[in-house]
Enzyme design. Structure first.
Site, short mmCIF file in Angstrom:
data_model
loop_
_atom_site.label_atom_id
_atom_site.label_comp_id
_atom_site.label_asym_id
_atom_site.label_seq_id
_atom_site.Cartn_x
_atom_site.Cartn_y
_atom_site.Cartn_z
N GLN B 193 32.04 37.26 37.23
CA GLN B 193 32.91 38.40 36.90
C GLN B 193 33.90 38.49 38.04
O GLN B 193 33.76 39.30 38.95
CB GLN B 193 32.07 39.67 36.72
CG GLN B 193 30.96 39.51 35.68
CD GLN B 193 31.46 39.27 34.26
OE1 GLN B 193 32.40 39.92 33.82
NE2 GLN B 193 30.85 38.32 33.55
N ALA B 234 34.52 47.56 28.77
CA ALA B 234 33.94 46.29 29.24
C ALA B 234 35.02 45.35 29.79
O ALA B 234 36.21 45.67 29.77
CB ALA B 234 33.20 45.63 28.09
N HIS B 235 34.60 44.19 30.23
CA HIS B 235 35.52 43.23 30.86
C HIS B 235 36.58 42.73 29.89
O HIS B 235 36.33 42.53 28.71
CB HIS B 235 34.77 42.05 31.48
CG HIS B 235 33.76 41.39 30.62
ND1 HIS B 235 32.79 40.58 31.13
CD2 HIS B 235 33.55 41.40 29.29
CE1 HIS B 235 32.03 40.12 30.15
NE2 HIS B 235 32.47 40.60 29.03
N ASN B 236 37.79 42.55 30.44
CA ASN B 236 38.91 41.93 29.72
C ASN B 236 39.49 42.81 28.61
O ASN B 236 40.32 42.35 27.83
CB ASN B 236 38.51 40.57 29.11
CG ASN B 236 37.81 39.67 30.12
OD1 ASN B 236 38.08 39.74 31.30
ND2 ASN B 236 36.90 38.84 29.65
#
Lengths: 347, 347, 347
Positions: B193, B234-236
């Site tokens: 990450q 969340a990521h992205n």
């Protein structure tokens, strides 16, 4: 705080049988309890009382030769009451830690603990016998009553009022701004969140739960309310006395919930919904914006409906494939009949 | 910050009637306001303006003899804009608290407050007029713009970029690792990450909300977005300008949400779902993984569907018992007819 | 931690082609990678390998003239493993910060970092090579194993046991009291929350996630479990090895989840539900109180049902309007027939 079995029997108004001088210092389950632990057994677990190594067992009835027992009407309740006394920490340091940052004009009561690194801002009052643990933040003019326990890293914004014997678990945030904006074409302009939060006596608030301040009114959590972890309480909400709200439930702005209600986990309530006294809502239920619910109902589903309607609907849903099939069969038979009738009788 | 009624009238481009020299210091509701409070009244509350003790009332029209009023087109919006000025704290201490731990190479702007016990790591930049409250943590090389308010106990991981006038409420966590693993038989191996978070100007982030850093890309929250409490990003993920997301909503990895959207509370979006501009999703809605939604739709339910389909389905569901009954009746009549026909005509 | 391409090839047991002396210091996506970044490409992205500026690309097969590549069977997995080494911080300060408050009798291992303002209470053990970041709180007699990373502002209550190589993200709360009360008429009496929490090796816990201590038993998170952000784990829950739980899921008291399960986001489990090994539950699923699920099932919906039943039901639901219409048509035709039959044949 250590007690004898006799002390506990008196505390819970029970009948002691066995060694009243047995020293008890903590609580445990029937299976794990040792000689200085108090435990309890519901009727169905009476078979296990004999093997238990517990110093004392609270039961509802029965004879247990050679064991120290206390007989009461409601063993679980008596055990819970006794545990509150046994679990009081003895000789706990009650002082303001030198690393805490306490404003000169904050009023700190007697036997108060302020933990390491806690920040107590100007005009704050903390009542006698309260604990404000390490790393807490208490903003300007907020008041904490007597006998409270505020666990580590709780943030209490300014102008929040907290009653007596309130427990707040780690990471909870009380008094942050509510979520209100006015759209000006595409821009979102913040609506003032200038109200307060009032939390009455004997409330317990779970870890990382958020209770927003009122926008122009007050968010009120009445006496005896218990909120689980990660609950969201929006601005201007009112929650009635002794209501239980399970984890991850979200209550939108200006909702009200009547006293002695039980709200399951992950329930969502739209804005300005009102639940009457003693409402029960099952987990993941959804209450539509503005919905009014009379007291005493048991509700499930999204949108919430009475449990029996919900169950009937589930049953009907399960029958849908059969309904579909039956309809196809009827149509087929019917078409066949029509053909025959047309042929035979020219209907 | 104290203002006269005349100052406020000019600020909101309104027409003052009454005493322009009236001093205003805060805001309140029509009912609670005192002589130094500004308030507002929508048309339906005009009847209450006379009894209000407010120093000044913003209204949309009308005559209110003996009261100081400001007439504008949109009273609520004008009130919100005026409140922003009135609620600026006066004479607030703007300094780095001696107990704060600030890296030697951190660049701290002018009139910046760094609260007690806050930790500012190496390479951090904080712009002019920003407030980083007590107990915050700002990790290596993160940047906070000008005029921001970071409330107590916020954690900003390393390499996070925050624009100007951003408000972050207590307990929020920005830049934690996203949730990504690669399975090696039963073992779960952490996927790196290593991406960043960018939060643009005028964003507000609620208490205990979490915004994860990108895995290999960047999580982006565009200008003017408002996130309520306990939201998960969340990521992205990319969230477009001026979008509102209510409490406890969860946005899975690599989702995108178009500008000016309104996402209700407790909504869930599966990975890589894409919502077009101006999408509205009702509370507790569920968007399936990979779903594409064109702009401007109003969606409800799990999985989400257009509001009218959702309502039609609800109506049909409510009718299921009747459908079931009708089908049974048809079958019965049909069976009777068949019997008769068989008997009478040997069909 | 800097590595050569050759080092990485050996680490992942891959075949190096190109310049093995290439120095790699971090990871990036195929598109963003620079000359000192490692990246990877699945087969479908092989077309982009040529344009990538990456120092080294892990692939599953193929020829890439002039590029440094490593060929392995599972590029994503190899990349994840390599990233873990590359992302180890070099020369990081490993010491107890002078502002940390560490009890005299706490046992702090070698190469341990205790960040600014962290509070380590009496009787705590922290194993070698662990990092406890700024502002964390570790309560009495809790134990943290070796090689752990506890991010800023985590609260670990007393008597919590954490294994080796555990990662806990910011704001998580471990060991708070579970949610248990006994009603005495209207009053809610707190049931003791005197149990423990055990977190085994290689667990990762997301930001602001809450794991409650057992009431009289122990809450257990087995080796290799990964919990996303804002997850709620109630008292006495047991989660089996290598299970993944996505964000905002809530697990009620005394539930158990089998190993290698995958629980989607915003799932809710009622008390004492049991999921067998390898259970998969889709996002927003609801598991009823006491429900038993055998291993290896894929479940969706509220209440959860097998995916194929859920899909069939969705299909049936979508057909409801047609069913309703068909039923009306049948009724109409039937009534017409009856009329005719009555007229013509006096049926």
């Amino acid at each position: 705080m250590k007690q004898t079995a006799q002390d506990i029997a008196e505390l819970v108004d029970g009948e002691l049988r066995g060694d009243g001088s047995q020293i008890l210092g903590s609580v445990a389950s029937l299976r794990n309890a040792g000689p200085h632990d108090l435990t309890y057994a519901e009727d169905k677990f009476h078979g296990e009382v004999k093997q238990s190594r517990a110093g004392c067992v609270i039961v509802g009835s029965g004879e247990f030769a050679g064991r120290t027992i206390i007989v009461v009407k409601n063993p679980k309740l008596a055990f819970a009451r006794a545990a509150q006394v046994l679990m009081i920490a003895e000789n706990e340091a009650r002082a303001v830690h030198p690393s805490a940052i306490v404003a000169d004009d904050a009023a700190i009561g007697k036997r108060v603990k302020v933990g390491a690194g806690a920040v107590i801002e100007s005009g704050v009052t903390i009542g006698d016998n309260s604990i404000v643990e390490a790393g807490c933040f208490v903003g300007r003019f907020s008041r904490i009553g007597e006998g409270c326990t505020i666990h580590p890293r709780v943030v209490i914004y300014h102008d929040v009022e907290i009653g007596n014997r309130v427990i707040v678990h780690a990471g909870a945030v009380i008094g942050a701004d509510g979520f209100g904006y006015v759209r000006d074409r595409t821009e979102l302009v913040k609506f003032p969140q200038a109200g307060r939060v009032v939390i009455e006596d004997d409330v317990e608030i779970g870890a990382n739960t958020c209770i927003d301040r009122g926008s122009l009114e007050t968010t009120i959590i009445r006496r005896g309310v218990k909120l689980d972890n990660l609950v969201q309480v929006a601005h201007n909400v009112q929650i009635g006395e002794n209501t239980l709200i399970a984890a991850q439930t979200g209550i939108s702005g200006s909702c009200s919930i009547g006293p002695e209600s039980m709200i399951g986990g992950q329930v969502g309530m739209g804005e300005q919904a009102e639940l009457g006294p003693g409402t029960i809502i099952g987990g993941q239920g959804g209450v539509l914006k503005g919905k009014r619910v009379k007291g005493g109902e048991v509700l499930f589903g999204t949108p919430v409906r009475p449990l029996k309607d919900f169950l009937a609907e589930q049953a009907h849903l399960a029958r849908l494939p059969r309904i579909s099939g039956e309809l196809r069969r009827l149509r087929r038979e019917w078409d066949e009949l029509k053909k025959k009738l047309t042929k035979s009788f020219d209907v």
